[in-house]
Design a protein around this motif. Structure first.
Motif, PDB file in Angstrom:
ATOM      1  N   MET A  74      11.049  23.220 -64.735  1.00  0.00           N
ATOM      2  CA  MET A  74      11.447  23.886 -63.503  1.00  0.00           C
ATOM      3  C   MET A  74      11.913  22.845 -62.496  1.00  0.00           C
ATOM      4  N   ILE A  75      12.958  23.176 -61.744  1.00  0.00           N
ATOM      5  CA  ILE A  75      13.410  22.342 -60.631  1.00  0.00           C
ATOM      6  C   ILE A  75      13.189  23.121 -59.348  1.00  0.00           C
ATOM      7  N   ALA A  76      12.381  22.560 -58.449  1.00  0.00           N
ATOM      8  CA  ALA A  76      12.067  23.188 -57.166  1.00  0.00           C
ATOM      9  C   ALA A  76      13.107  22.755 -56.138  1.00  0.00           C
ATOM     10  N   HIS A  77      13.700  23.742 -55.438  1.00  0.00           N
ATOM     11  CA  HIS A  77      14.740  23.422 -54.450  1.00  0.00           C
ATOM     12  C   HIS A  77      14.611  24.358 -53.258  1.00  0.00           C
ATOM     13  N   HIS A  78      15.627  24.396 -52.414  1.00  0.00           N
ATOM     14  CA  HIS A  78      15.655  25.211 -51.185  1.00  0.00           C
ATOM     15  C   HIS A  78      14.541  24.761 -50.232  1.00  0.00           C
ATOM     16  N   TYR A  79      14.512  23.482 -49.968  1.00  0.00           N
ATOM     17  CA  TYR A  79      13.583  22.885 -49.010  1.00  0.00           C
ATOM     18  C   TYR A  79      14.324  21.726 -48.351  1.00  0.00           C
ATOM     19  N   GLY A  80      13.788  21.249 -47.231  1.00  0.00           N
ATOM     20  CA  GLY A  80      14.279  20.006 -46.669  1.00  0.00           C
ATOM     21  C   GLY A  80      15.616  20.054 -45.967  1.00  0.00           C
ATOM     22  N   LEU A  81      16.124  21.257 -45.638  1.00  0.00           N
ATOM     23  CA  LEU A  81      17.402  21.316 -44.920  1.00  0.00           C
ATOM     24  C   LEU A  81      17.227  21.806 -43.490  1.00  0.00           C
ATOM     25  N   PHE A  82      16.434  22.859 -43.304  1.00  0.00           N
ATOM     26  CA  PHE A  82      16.180  23.393 -41.966  1.00  0.00           C
ATOM     27  C   PHE A  82      14.677  23.372 -41.699  1.00  0.00           C
ATOM     28  N   ASP A  83      14.277  22.778 -40.577  1.00  0.00           N
ATOM     29  CA  ASP A  83      12.857  22.523 -40.362  1.00  0.00           C
ATOM     30  C   ASP A  83      12.022  23.776 -40.156  1.00  0.00           C
ATOM     31  N   PHE A  84      12.636  24.892 -39.833  1.00  0.00           N
ATOM     32  CA  PHE A  84      11.877  26.128 -39.614  1.00  0.00           C
ATOM     33  C   PHE A  84      11.677  26.916 -40.905  1.00  0.00           C
ATOM     34  N   ASN A  85      12.239  26.429 -42.025  1.00  0.00           N
ATOM     35  CA  ASN A  85      12.257  27.239 -43.249  1.00  0.00           C
ATOM     36  C   ASN A  85      12.267  26.321 -44.466  1.00  0.00           C
ATOM     37  N   THR A  86      11.137  25.661 -44.709  1.00  0.00           N
ATOM     38  CA  THR A  86      11.108  24.641 -45.746  1.00  0.00           C
ATOM     39  C   THR A  86       9.730  24.588 -46.395  1.00  0.00           C
ATOM     40  N   THR A 130      20.178  28.446 -29.918  1.00  0.00           N
ATOM     41  CA  THR A 130      19.255  29.534 -30.238  1.00  0.00           C
ATOM     42  C   THR A 130      17.892  28.945 -30.605  1.00  0.00           C
ATOM     43  N   PRO A 131      16.863  29.788 -30.754  1.00  0.00           N
ATOM     44  CA  PRO A 131      15.541  29.276 -31.138  1.00  0.00           C
ATOM     45  C   PRO A 131      15.520  28.604 -32.508  1.00  0.00           C
ATOM     46  N   ARG A 132      16.488  28.922 -33.367  1.00  0.00           N
ATOM     47  CA  ARG A 132      16.586  28.278 -34.688  1.00  0.00           C
ATOM     48  C   ARG A 132      17.988  27.677 -34.822  1.00  0.00           C
ATOM     49  N   PRO A 133      18.188  26.455 -34.340  1.00  0.00           N
ATOM     50  CA  PRO A 133      19.553  25.911 -34.257  1.00  0.00           C
ATOM     51  C   PRO A 133      20.150  25.425 -35.578  1.00  0.00           C
ATOM     52  N   HIS A 134      19.376  25.448 -36.679  1.00  0.00           N
ATOM     53  CA  HIS A 134      19.920  25.097 -37.992  1.00  0.00           C
ATOM     54  C   HIS A 134      20.489  23.676 -38.031  1.00  0.00           C
ATOM     55  N   ILE A 135      19.791  22.752 -37.400  1.00  0.00           N
ATOM     56  CA  ILE A 135      20.174  21.342 -37.494  1.00  0.00           C
ATOM     57  C   ILE A 135      19.765  20.812 -38.862  1.00  0.00           C
ATOM     58  N   ARG A 136      20.673  20.137 -39.531  1.00  0.00           N
ATOM     59  CA  ARG A 136      20.396  19.621 -40.872  1.00  0.00           C
ATOM     60  C   ARG A 136      19.318  18.545 -40.830  1.00  0.00           C
ATOM     61  N   MET A 137      18.357  18.626 -41.744  1.00  0.00           N
ATOM     62  CA  MET A 137      17.365  17.573 -41.926  1.00  0.00           C
ATOM     63  C   MET A 137      17.884  16.477 -42.854  1.00  0.00           C
ATOM     64  N   MET A 138      18.886  16.776 -43.655  1.00  0.00           N
ATOM     65  CA  MET A 138      19.489  15.791 -44.552  1.00  0.00           C
ATOM     66  C   MET A 138      20.993  15.923 -44.435  1.00  0.00           C
ATOM     67  N   PRO A 139      21.721  14.819 -44.478  1.00  0.00           N
ATOM     68  CA  PRO A 139      23.179  14.914 -44.403  1.00  0.00           C
ATOM     69  C   PRO A 139      23.753  15.418 -45.722  1.00  0.00           C
ATOM     70  N   PRO A 140      24.945  15.966 -45.703  1.00  0.00           N
ATOM     71  CA  PRO A 140      25.578  16.325 -46.979  1.00  0.00           C
ATOM     72  C   PRO A 140      25.724  15.080 -47.842  1.00  0.00           C
ATOM     73  N   LEU A 154      14.521  27.076 -59.044  1.00  0.00           N
ATOM     74  CA  LEU A 154      13.909  28.107 -58.218  1.00  0.00           C
ATOM     75  C   LEU A 154      13.710  27.636 -56.782  1.00  0.00           C
ATOM     76  N   PRO A 155      14.020  28.505 -55.796  1.00  0.00           N
ATOM     77  CA  PRO A 155      13.741  28.184 -54.398  1.00  0.00           C
ATOM     78  C   PRO A 155      12.248  28.289 -54.136  1.00  0.00           C
ATOM     79  N   VAL A 156      11.711  27.399 -53.305  1.00  0.00           N
ATOM     80  CA  VAL A 156      10.256  27.356 -53.108  1.00  0.00           C
ATOM     81  C   VAL A 156       9.866  27.321 -51.636  1.00  0.00           C
ATOM     82  N   ASN A 157      10.771  27.714 -50.739  1.00  0.00           N
ATOM     83  CA  ASN A 157      10.452  27.643 -49.312  1.00  0.00           C
ATOM     84  C   ASN A 157       9.554  28.775 -48.841  1.00  0.00           C
ATOM     85  N   GLY A 158       9.291  29.777 -49.693  1.00  0.00           N
ATOM     86  CA  GLY A 158       8.385  30.856 -49.333  1.00  0.00           C
ATOM     87  C   GLY A 158       8.976  31.795 -48.294  1.00  0.00           C
ATOM     88  N   ARG A 159       8.115  32.547 -47.645  1.00  0.00           N
ATOM     89  CA  ARG A 159       8.547  33.522 -46.654  1.00  0.00           C
ATOM     90  C   ARG A 159       7.423  33.740 -45.647  1.00  0.00           C
TER      91      ARG A 159
END
Length: 287
Positions: free
Chosen positions: A243-255, A62-72, A208-213
């Motif tokens: 504050m701890i900023a998270h929800h970034y760095g996993l999917f390149d289209f949404n970070t 798909t246009p957003r294949p959700h390939i991991r930018m970092m391994p588990p 808090l998640p900081v990937n925006g919208r």
């Protein structure tokens, strides 16, 4: 007396580090996206673990294949001594059928907390019977463990949504150990009443998640979160010191860029900001 967050490099793989039972203080380990292992007051709480490639398989081609930018950073079966697993909502990167069964099989005494509105999804994705779940809604205080309480909070991802019975689809959680309180907001954006809801619970730390919208994502079924600056302003408004900023760095289209997070952290003086990182442990130090 309030404390402060401090970082220390992890000198061993996370699986090796987690072989030790949790101590009396507070230590946080990032699993990627919104996921954390939180050792607090002798208990181990896991929040929103996504440790698989479930989404890559779902969206392949798909246009957003959700390939991991970092391994588990760890296999779910390599996280022992878990007392609670908290899922904030039913999006797969927060309630993952590729993670929860193995994590819960390794910790048969652990209890899974999930939004009451997401009961069916929690049963299907965890493999647990409904009676083994702790189902929650906003403002319903939970006391699942001695010495630890959980207060669910409302979340709007990107809107406040409830089921036909008024139960919220999206939650955050304030985890209160008495000596320290932290708030994992879940995915969400600001809405009228959020500041008042959380300020009254007096958290010390906000995760808090900081990937925006962005409209091109929101309009295509990918709801967003706080921007980094919104997260900082919210932290200030609810009175947290750290504050701890998270929800970034996993999917390149949404970070969000790590460099941007680090720059804003260096420029912000009234809220101490840490960027979630898989190569450090974040601890709460008092005194």
């Amino acid at each position: 007396m309030r404390g402060r967050l401090e970082e220390m490099p992890l000198s061993e793989p996370l699986a090796a580090r987690l072989k030790a039972r949790p101590g009396d203080g507070l230590q946080l380990y990032w699993l990627g996206q919104a996921g954390f292992v939180i050792d607090i007051a002798g208990r181990r709480v896991v929040v929103d673990p996504y440790l698989s490639d479930t989404l890559a398989a779902k969206y392949a081609g798909t246009p957003r294949p959700h390939i991991r930018m970092m391994p588990p950073p760890v296999h779910p079966g390599e996280i022992p001594f878990v007392d609670l697993v908290l899922c904030t909502h039913a999006h797969t990167d927060h309630m993952d059928p590729g993670t929860l069964p193995a994590l819960l099989a390794a910790n048969p005494a652990a209890r899974l907390v999930a939004p009451r509105a997401m009961r069916q999804q929690a049963v299907a994705r965890s493999g647990l019977p409904e009676e083994a779940l702790v189902l929650a809604d906003a403002a319903e205080k939970l006391d699942p463990l001695t010495g630890l309480s959980i207060m669910p909070t409302r979340a709007a991802h990107e809107t406040l949504e409830t089921d036909d019975d008024g139960n919220h689809l999206f939650l955050g959680y304030v985890i209160d150990a008495g000596s320290v309180r932290l708030w994992h907001s879940g995915d969400g954006i600001c809405f009228d009443g959020l500041e008042e809801d959380v300020r009254s619970l007096k958290p010390d730390i906000a995760l808090l998640p900081v990937n925006g919208r962005r409209p091109e994502l929101s309009d295509n079924g990918v709801p967003g979160n706080f921007t980094l600056l919104e997260a900082v302003a919210l932290s200030r408004a609810i009175g947290v010191t750290d504050m701890i900023a998270h929800h970034y760095g996993l999917f390149d289209f949404n970070t969000e860029s790590p460099d941007v997070i680090d720059r804003i952290a260096s420029e912000t003086t009234d809220v101490r900001i840490k960027r979630a990182r898989a190569d450090v442990v974040i601890s709460w130090r008092t005194g």
